[in-house]
Write a protein that holds these residues in place. Structure first.
Motif, mmCIF file in Angstrom:
data_model
loop_
_atom_site.group_PDB
_atom_site.id
_atom_site.type_symbol
_atom_site.label_atom_id
_atom_site.label_comp_id
_atom_site.label_asym_id
_atom_site.label_seq_id
_atom_site.Cartn_x
_atom_site.Cartn_y
_atom_site.Cartn_z
ATOM 1 N N LEU A 162 -31.021 12.779 5.924
ATOM 2 C CA LEU A 162 -31.771 13.914 5.686
ATOM 3 C C LEU A 162 -31.599 15.063 6.632
ATOM 4 N N ILE A 163 -31.126 14.429 7.796
ATOM 5 C CA ILE A 163 -30.492 15.666 8.937
ATOM 6 C C ILE A 163 -29.390 16.340 8.335
ATOM 7 N N ALA A 168 -30.410 18.728 5.548
ATOM 8 C CA ALA A 168 -30.949 20.003 6.044
ATOM 9 C C ALA A 168 -30.200 21.016 6.671
ATOM 10 N N PHE A 169 -28.970 20.461 7.165
ATOM 11 C CA PHE A 169 -27.969 21.312 8.129
ATOM 12 C C PHE A 169 -27.367 21.887 6.844
ATOM 13 N N ALA A 219 -28.459 22.833 3.814
ATOM 14 C CA ALA A 219 -29.295 23.594 2.992
ATOM 15 C C ALA A 219 -29.326 24.790 3.958
ATOM 16 N N PHE A 220 -29.619 24.743 5.164
ATOM 17 C CA PHE A 220 -29.846 25.825 6.138
ATOM 18 C C PHE A 220 -28.502 26.691 6.246
ATOM 19 N N GLY A 279 -23.349 19.565 8.970
ATOM 20 C CA GLY A 279 -24.132 18.759 7.948
ATOM 21 C C GLY A 279 -23.312 17.716 7.196
#
Length: 86
Positions: A26-27, A30-31, A33-34, A70
């Protein structure tokens, strides 16, 4: 008797990964996607007008670096073995 043990063992292992692996996944997502969100934009409404904002430091350096970080988290999450004895 052997078949019963095999069925019990199959019931115990429902997921391939454990909670720690999914947390790192998940981390990583998130990286990634950001990074893609930061890379978006910078265009121009008029195709005849050039917008130099497309070559900003954020889009050229920072966003791809976040995406690579990510992907690194994703690889680490896949290779992580949380049951390993220390």
């Amino acid at each position: 008797m052997g078949e019963q043990k095999r069925k019990e063992a199959a019931k115990e292992q429902a997921f391939i990964f454990e909670r720690k692996n999914y947390l790192f996944m998940l981390i990583g997502v998130a990286f990634i996607a950001f990074g893609f969100i930061m890379m978006a934009g910078g265009g121009s409404d008029d195709p005849n007008v050039f917008n130099p904002e497309i070559y900003s430091w954020r889009r050229i350096r920072l966003a791809p670096a976040l995406i690579l970080i990510g992907f690194g988290f994703e690889v680490y999450a896949i290779l992580l073995n949380p049951n390993k004895e220390k």
